[in-house]
Write a protein that holds these residues in place. Structure first.
Motif, PDB file in Angstrom:
ATOM      1  N   ILE A 220       0.875  -1.176   0.000  1.00  0.00           N
ATOM      2  CA  ILE A 220       0.000   0.000   0.000  1.00  0.00           C
ATOM      3  C   ILE A 220       0.909   1.222   0.000  1.00  0.00           C
ATOM      4  N   THR A 221       0.686   2.172  -0.886  1.00  0.00           N
ATOM      5  CA  THR A 221       1.558   3.345  -0.932  1.00  0.00           C
ATOM      6  C   THR A 221       1.434   4.163   0.346  1.00  0.00           C
ATOM      7  N   GLU A 222       2.446   4.963   0.622  1.00  0.00           N
ATOM      8  CA  GLU A 222       2.470   5.726   1.875  1.00  0.00           C
ATOM      9  C   GLU A 222       1.277   6.666   1.999  1.00  0.00           C
ATOM     10  N   ASP A 223       0.763   7.174   0.874  1.00  0.00           N
ATOM     11  CA  ASP A 223      -0.383   8.079   0.926  1.00  0.00           C
ATOM     12  C   ASP A 223      -1.659   7.371   1.356  1.00  0.00           C
ATOM     13  N   GLU A 224      -1.682   6.037   1.219  1.00  0.00           N
ATOM     14  CA  GLU A 224      -2.913   5.299   1.465  1.00  0.00           C
ATOM     15  C   GLU A 224      -2.882   4.457   2.742  1.00  0.00           C
ATOM     16  N   ILE A 225      -1.786   4.556   3.498  1.00  0.00           N
ATOM     17  CA  ILE A 225      -1.652   3.707   4.687  1.00  0.00           C
ATOM     18  C   ILE A 225      -2.772   3.962   5.690  1.00  0.00           C
ATOM     19  N   ILE A 226      -3.039   5.224   5.994  1.00  0.00           N
ATOM     20  CA  ILE A 226      -4.046   5.534   7.008  1.00  0.00           C
ATOM     21  C   ILE A 226      -5.422   5.047   6.571  1.00  0.00           C
ATOM     22  N   SER A 227      -5.808   5.329   5.337  1.00  0.00           N
ATOM     23  CA  SER A 227      -7.145   4.929   4.897  1.00  0.00           C
ATOM     24  C   SER A 227      -7.258   3.415   4.790  1.00  0.00           C
ATOM     25  N   TYR A 228      -6.149   2.711   4.466  1.00  0.00           N
ATOM     26  CA  TYR A 228      -6.220   1.245   4.405  1.00  0.00           C
ATOM     27  C   TYR A 228      -6.357   0.664   5.817  1.00  0.00           C
ATOM     28  N   VAL A 229      -5.607   1.223   6.768  1.00  0.00           N
ATOM     29  CA  VAL A 229      -5.746   0.781   8.155  1.00  0.00           C
ATOM     30  C   VAL A 229      -7.170   1.043   8.640  1.00  0.00           C
ATOM     31  N   GLU A 230      -7.723   2.186   8.258  1.00  0.00           N
ATOM     32  CA  GLU A 230      -9.097   2.492   8.661  1.00  0.00           C
ATOM     33  C   GLU A 230     -10.071   1.491   8.063  1.00  0.00           C
ATOM     34  N   ALA A 231      -9.835   1.096   6.822  1.00  0.00           N
ATOM     35  CA  ALA A 231     -10.694   0.085   6.202  1.00  0.00           C
ATOM     36  C   ALA A 231     -10.613  -1.241   6.958  1.00  0.00           C
ATOM     37  N   CYS A 232      -9.403  -1.619   7.359  1.00  0.00           N
ATOM     38  CA  CYS A 232      -9.233  -2.848   8.149  1.00  0.00           C
ATOM     39  C   CYS A 232     -10.032  -2.777   9.449  1.00  0.00           C
ATOM     40  N   LEU A 233      -9.982  -1.631  10.099  1.00  0.00           N
ATOM     41  CA  LEU A 233     -10.686  -1.458  11.372  1.00  0.00           C
ATOM     42  C   LEU A 233     -12.193  -1.386  11.187  1.00  0.00           C
ATOM     43  N   GLU A 256     -12.034 -16.667  11.351  1.00  0.00           N
ATOM     44  CA  GLU A 256     -13.354 -17.227  11.067  1.00  0.00           C
ATOM     45  C   GLU A 256     -13.880 -16.826   9.694  1.00  0.00           C
ATOM     46  N   LEU A 257     -13.620 -15.594   9.276  1.00  0.00           N
ATOM     47  CA  LEU A 257     -14.003 -15.191   7.923  1.00  0.00           C
ATOM     48  C   LEU A 257     -13.147 -15.887   6.871  1.00  0.00           C
ATOM     49  N   GLY A 258     -11.889 -16.106   7.230  1.00  0.00           N
ATOM     50  CA  GLY A 258     -10.908 -16.578   6.261  1.00  0.00           C
ATOM     51  C   GLY A 258     -10.136 -15.383   5.716  1.00  0.00           C
ATOM     52  N   VAL A 259      -8.863 -15.589   5.452  1.00  0.00           N
ATOM     53  CA  VAL A 259      -8.010 -14.478   5.013  1.00  0.00           C
ATOM     54  C   VAL A 259      -8.531 -13.868   3.724  1.00  0.00           C
ATOM     55  N   GLU A 260      -8.923 -14.694   2.768  1.00  0.00           N
ATOM     56  CA  GLU A 260      -9.357 -14.172   1.468  1.00  0.00           C
ATOM     57  C   GLU A 260     -10.621 -13.337   1.598  1.00  0.00           C
ATOM     58  N   GLU A 261     -11.582 -13.799   2.393  1.00  0.00           N
ATOM     59  CA  GLU A 261     -12.822 -13.052   2.542  1.00  0.00           C
ATOM     60  C   GLU A 261     -12.578 -11.751   3.306  1.00  0.00           C
ATOM     61  N   TYR A 262     -11.750 -11.800   4.345  1.00  0.00           N
ATOM     62  CA  TYR A 262     -11.432 -10.562   5.054  1.00  0.00           C
ATOM     63  C   TYR A 262     -10.727  -9.584   4.117  1.00  0.00           C
ATOM     64  N   ARG A 263      -9.774 -10.082   3.344  1.00  0.00           N
ATOM     65  CA  ARG A 263      -9.056  -9.227   2.389  1.00  0.00           C
ATOM     66  C   ARG A 263     -10.023  -8.596   1.389  1.00  0.00           C
ATOM     67  N   ARG A 264     -10.986  -9.375   0.910  1.00  0.00           N
ATOM     68  CA  ARG A 264     -11.966  -8.857  -0.050  1.00  0.00           C
ATOM     69  C   ARG A 264     -12.810  -7.752   0.568  1.00  0.00           C
ATOM     70  N   GLN A 265     -13.259  -7.955   1.801  1.00  0.00           N
ATOM     71  CA  GLN A 265     -14.096  -6.946   2.430  1.00  0.00           C
ATOM     72  C   GLN A 265     -13.309  -5.669   2.728  1.00  0.00           C
ATOM     73  N   VAL A 266     -12.054  -5.820   3.109  1.00  0.00           N
ATOM     74  CA  VAL A 266     -11.217  -4.633   3.327  1.00  0.00           C
ATOM     75  C   VAL A 266     -11.024  -3.880   2.019  1.00  0.00           C
ATOM     76  N   ALA A 267     -10.768  -4.607   0.930  1.00  0.00           N
ATOM     77  CA  ALA A 267     -10.580  -3.956  -0.369  1.00  0.00           C
ATOM     78  C   ALA A 267     -11.836  -3.193  -0.782  1.00  0.00           C
TER      79      ALA A 267
END
Length: 543
Positions: A220-233, A256-267
């Protein structure tokens, strides 16, 4: 290091005034303990076995001499003359009177410190590499990103009442000195095609269900770190369990979601945030980064050291780390004197370290997650004078990363959650291995002790880990082997039945005796264990 602006200071001062009123109402009987509990926890105040405990935030472990001196003042005036440095790079005081708590927070605020978000179901202190900004192997100084995360997360309305507490670590080296993958979110700053960004790991943690965080995003580029962390949260805040505290951490959700499903929802959430333009402006990171500009190093300094004093030479070999600037060194101060309490320092020692930072380290110190202190800017020409003062004040133990450099929680001596004592076990192990010189012979061996399953002593991540449990009203100690919090992150495995206090010390010695017999050249304890497996160690321990 970061300096408060008017907004920062006003925010902290307002919290002090608010808490002073809350404490007054509690002391007057206008608030019950049940009503007061969430208020005190928002200010880092716990009610432990014997007294209140106050946990003070040290963002990414960085302190000035003035701030360190204030920590010594608090230890002397409000506690019993000492403080305990923790595995989250904070400091705790174990003997606080409720009536004094507002005055302590006011004293902290006078030096740009506080205890906000050191407890509760919120984003806790952001941790980082204790060698940030001076390590030769880092791609960038991670502290500006850690500070940006701290400011973004402080009083964040959406994340003030998460399903459970939340911990974030930021590093910038391939060598992980912060146990990054054992955090709820771990960020490793990397460069890709000349652009700084971060690898993102989500869902790590220790405690009752230890898990090594999987990689959720490779870059994730440095400009997007905060918003990506926020998406994870946001995904966690939406689906995290609130009905069962044992299943409330993000590691359980990701599992419980599975890594792929969690990754998809964060994206999906991240794309939504990008469309709204919620990334912080580049100017804000630049503003913060200016506080961490490279200091005015002296040039032309010699790298030579007079090693004629063998005790000094030993300390240099074990406790001094290479610096990226010629003529400078990173000095590690051990808070693990043989027979002492790991992580404890007296008020006099805390104030001495503040003095030494001002004289020898450009007025800066770092707290490590291994419960030691770092002076990051020491000229090599000053190392001998520094060591002499440390040695004269009980701070010169040359045992960094040895079996006597033990991580330990306060355990049943202080903590109301603990099942067993950690401190006496740590003291006995350190004394046993120092008395026969085996600590030096063994070399690097990271031993970690927790007094309960909450794992504040990081026992899961120890090359040797010890977990205290309650066995029918008796303190019992389980032995784990093979853990690591470093870049080769792994979880320890329980060897078998537990031991009493003396038996666990014997068991550690039996395990290290086998290592010494079986190791090959250059192998650490962890390497030998991984090569041989559990079976021969189990045989040596249980016979």
């Amino acid at each position: 290091m970061y300096q408060y602006d008017n907004y920062d200071q006003a925010m902290v001062d307002a919290r002090v005034a608010e808490f002073r009123d809350q404490v007054a109402r509690r002391l007057e009987g206008k608030l019950t303990e049940e009503q007061f509990r969430p208020l005190r926890l928002m200010n880092g105040l716990y009610l432990q076995l014997h007294a209140y405990m106050l946990r003070v935030a040290v963002p990414y472990g960085t302190l000035s001499g003035k701030q360190m001196r204030m920590l010594g003042h608090i230890a002397r005036k409000y506690d019993r003359g000492y403080g305990h440095f923790t595995t989250r790079q904070n400091i705790q005081y174990n003997w606080i009177k409720l009536s004094d708590a507002p005055d302590i927070l006011a004293d902290l605020a006078s030096v740009e410190m506080h205890a906000i978000q050191t407890s509760g179901n919120c984003i806790r202190n952001i941790s980082s590499d204790q060698y940030a900004g001076v390590a030769a192997d880092e791609v960038a100084d991670p502290r500006p990103w850690a500070e940006l995360l701290r400011q973004w997360s402080s009083f964040h309305p959406e994340f003030s009442y998460l399903p459970r507490k939340f911990k974030i670590a930021v590093i910038a080296s391939a060598q992980d000195r912060a146990a990054m993958r054992l955090h709820d979110i771990g960020l490793e700053l990397v460069k890709k095609d000349g652009v700084i960004g971060a690898r993102v790991f989500v869902g790590g943690g220790m405690g009752r269900t230890p898990i090594v965080a999987p990689e959720i995003n490779a870059f994730i580029t440095e400009d997007e770190i905060i918003s990506y962390v926020e998406a994870c949260l946001r995904v966690y805040n939406r689906y995290g369990r609130r009905d069962n505290k044992y299943k409330a951490r993000i590691k359980i959700l990701v599992h419980e979601l599975g890594v792929e499903e969690y990754r998809r929802q964060v994206a999906e959430e991240f794309a939504h945030m990008k469309a709204l333009g919620l990334n912080p402006p580049r100017e804000e990171l630049a503003r913060i980064a200016a506080h961490f500009a490279t200091p005015a190093y002296e040039s032309g300094l010699s790298d030579d050291l007079d090693r004629s004093d063998p005790d000094f030479a030993l300390w240099v070999d074990r406790n001094v780390t290479a610096h990226k600037q010629p003529g400078y060194a990173i000095a590690n101060i051990s808070l693990k004197p043989i027979g002492g309490i790991p992580g404890d320092a007296s008020a006099d020692q805390i104030e001495l370290m503040a003095d030494l930072a001002e004289r020898y380290s450009l007025d800066e110190l770092r707290v490590t997650h291994a419960q030691n202190i770092v002076l990051p800017y020491v000229k090599k020409a000053d190392l001998y004078a520094l060591w002499k003062e440390l040695e004269a004040n009980g701070l010169g133990e040359p045992n960094l990363d040895l079996v006597t450099d033990i991580i330990a929680c306060p355990g049943l001596d202080y903590c109301s959650l603990a099942n067993a004592r950690s401190i006496p076990v740590a003291q006995k192990i350190a004394s046993r291995f120092a008395s026969n010189g085996r600590d030096a012979e063994i070399g690097e061996l990271k031993l970690k002790i927790s007094g309960c399953i909450n794992a504040c002593g990081h026992h899961h991540a120890g090359h040797i880990g010890i977990l205290g449990v309650d066995r029918k009203g008796t303190e019992n100690y389980q032995l784990l082997l093979g853990g690591s919090g470093a870049e080769d992150c792994s979880l320890g495995t329980i060897t078998g039945p537990g031991f009493d206090e003396n038996g666990i010390v014997d068991a550690v010695e039996k395990a290290t005796d086998l290592y010494l017999r079986e190791r090959t050249e250059g192998e650490r304890f962890l390497d030998t264990y991984r090569r041989l497996g559990m079976a021969p160690f189990k045989e040596a321990i249980y016979g």
